[in-house]
Write an enzyme that holds these catalytic residues in place. Structure first.
Site, PDB file in Angstrom:
ATOM      1  N   LYS A 171      37.943  18.833  40.429  1.00  0.00           N
ATOM      2  CA  LYS A 171      38.072  17.663  41.308  1.00  0.00           C
ATOM      3  C   LYS A 171      37.633  18.007  42.735  1.00  0.00           C
ATOM      4  CE  LYS A 171      41.585  15.750  38.288  1.00  0.00           C
ATOM      5  NZ  LYS A 171      43.005  15.548  37.978  1.00  0.00           N
ATOM      6  N   GLN A 204      48.718  16.934  40.631  1.00  0.00           N
ATOM      7  CA  GLN A 204      48.245  17.263  39.282  1.00  0.00           C
ATOM      8  C   GLN A 204      49.415  17.338  38.300  1.00  0.00           C
ATOM      9  OE1 GLN A 204      44.911  17.584  38.340  1.00  0.00           O
ATOM     10  NE2 GLN A 204      45.743  17.657  36.266  1.00  0.00           N
ATOM     11  N   ASP A 226      45.333   8.240  41.664  1.00  0.00           N
ATOM     12  CA  ASP A 226      45.527   8.408  40.215  1.00  0.00           C
ATOM     13  C   ASP A 226      46.069   7.125  39.586  1.00  0.00           C
ATOM     14  OD1 ASP A 226      44.618  10.764  39.141  1.00  0.00           O
ATOM     15  OD2 ASP A 226      46.453  11.898  39.560  1.00  0.00           O
TER      16      ASP A 226
END
Ligand code: NDP
Length: 314
Positions: free
Chosen positions: A60, A104, A127
């Site tokens: 990422k 994450q 997200d």
């Protein structure tokens, strides 16, 4: 449709679609910089030392560099508490320089992940796991959309696969893949069936689908008899295969290459769909690797750009 012995499903190339999306984002980032002096910024928080999570975060950050998005990587120890992580998230919420916050997952087991997800400012929730963004999507008014489902829609669009009026079947009902992709397909006027571990006669149900999406987490679970001949099959699963006989069974024409990978690094990847079966029966299918996973990262870039624009009313 009659499936000929020589038939092999067309591969939907995630690499090409991801490259296209990233180059579109890069152009917009350049414009944002030159016209408004704004550089979008993503903060990625990695807790603990899970090897797979570290690879995902590294990919990422690398994608941010490719498209011109600034990024910060915050590394926290495996013993971090919910309160400690919460204070990191609160500080990122308050930092006006930060447009997108990514924590994450999975988090170490002592951390209550719903507390953390709900603490992220919904305006920085790239997200899209915050209940506000999940709720808006479920209501048919999406703001941020989770990256994997958003990537699947992009892949279908870019390959001109008709969604409206199609029978779509999603196997899996997780918050991060199954439910949101079902909402997106519904919004695009597909007739959507959601299956899960309690579904009866699963192959019969999935065989009705023109678009079949597998997000289960079980290697090669979707066999030929689950697939309608000619269907588009999207394989979200990422599973490690370490056994050479299994690899030979799963991969047919590319078995030798996969077996070499196992011999070299101990494993190869397979999705939730049996690739050799899908090749025989499906019309189109995504590969693993090289399919949905790459789009997930590309859509994170798109969401971060979007966050930078929306936060400034652009
Ligand atoms: P979860 O474990 O959260 O959900 C799995 C779902 O599959 C559940 O809804 C479960 O049903 C269902 N399921 C399990 N067994 C069966 C069965 N025998 N028959 C029917 N349904 C079943 O997984 P995720 O959604 O998080 O991930 C799914 C896969 O996708 C994983 O392999 C993961 O690694 C991968 N993934 C890939 C991404 C990418 O970018 N490529 C991103 C995210 C995930 P129930 O609810 O009844 O338990």
């Amino acid at each position: 449709m009659i499936v000929k012995e020589t038939h092999r499903a067309e591969i939907l190339d995630g690499r090409a679609a991801a490259a296209e999306i990233k180059s579109e984002v890069a152009v917009e980032v350049t414009v944002l910089k030159s016209e408004y002096g704004v550089t979008p910024r993503l903060a990625a928080v990695l807790v603990g030392d899970d090897a797979a999570s570290a690879v995902y975060v590294r990919n990422k950050i690398r994608a941010c560099e490719e498209v011109g998005i600034a990024s910060d990587q915050l590394l926290l120890t495996a013993t971090t508490t919910t309160d400690e992580l919460l204070s990191v998230v609160v500080a990122l919420n308050q930092n006006d320089e930060v447009d997108g916050i990514l924590v994450q997952l999975p988090l170490p087991k002592q951390i209550d992940d719903s507390v953390i997800i709900e603490a992220i400012d919904p305006a920085k929730d790239v997200d899209a796991f915050h209940p506000t963004n999940a709720g808006l999507l479920a209501m048919g008014r999406p703001r941020f959309v989770p990256c994997t489902p958003a990537g699947i829609i992009e892949l279908l669009n870019r390959n001109k696969i008709e969604i409206a009026a199609a029978n779509a079947c999603v196997v899996g009902r997780s918050q991060i893949v199954g439910r949101p992709i079902a909402s997106l397909l519904l919004q695009r006027n597909a007739t959507v069936t959601i299956c899960h571990s309690q579904t009866r006669h699963l192959p019969h149900v999935t065989r009705q689908a023109d678009i079949l999406i597998a997000a289960i987490g079980r290697p090669a679970f979707i066999r030929g008899d689950f697939i309608k001949p000619g269907a588009t099959v999207i394989d979200v699963g990422v599973n490690k295969v370490t056994d050479i006989d299994r690899a030979r069974n799963y991969f047919a024409h590319e078995a030798e290459r996969r077996i070499q990978a196992i011999e070299k690094r101990g494993y190869t990847l397979v999705g939730d769909v049996h690739p050799a079966d899908a090749d025989r029966i499906a019309g189109k299918r995504t590969p693993v690797p090289g399919g949905v996973g790459l789009l997930t990262v590309a859509m994170l870039m798109k969401n971060t750009l979007q966050a930078a624009k929306w936060r400034r009313g652009l």
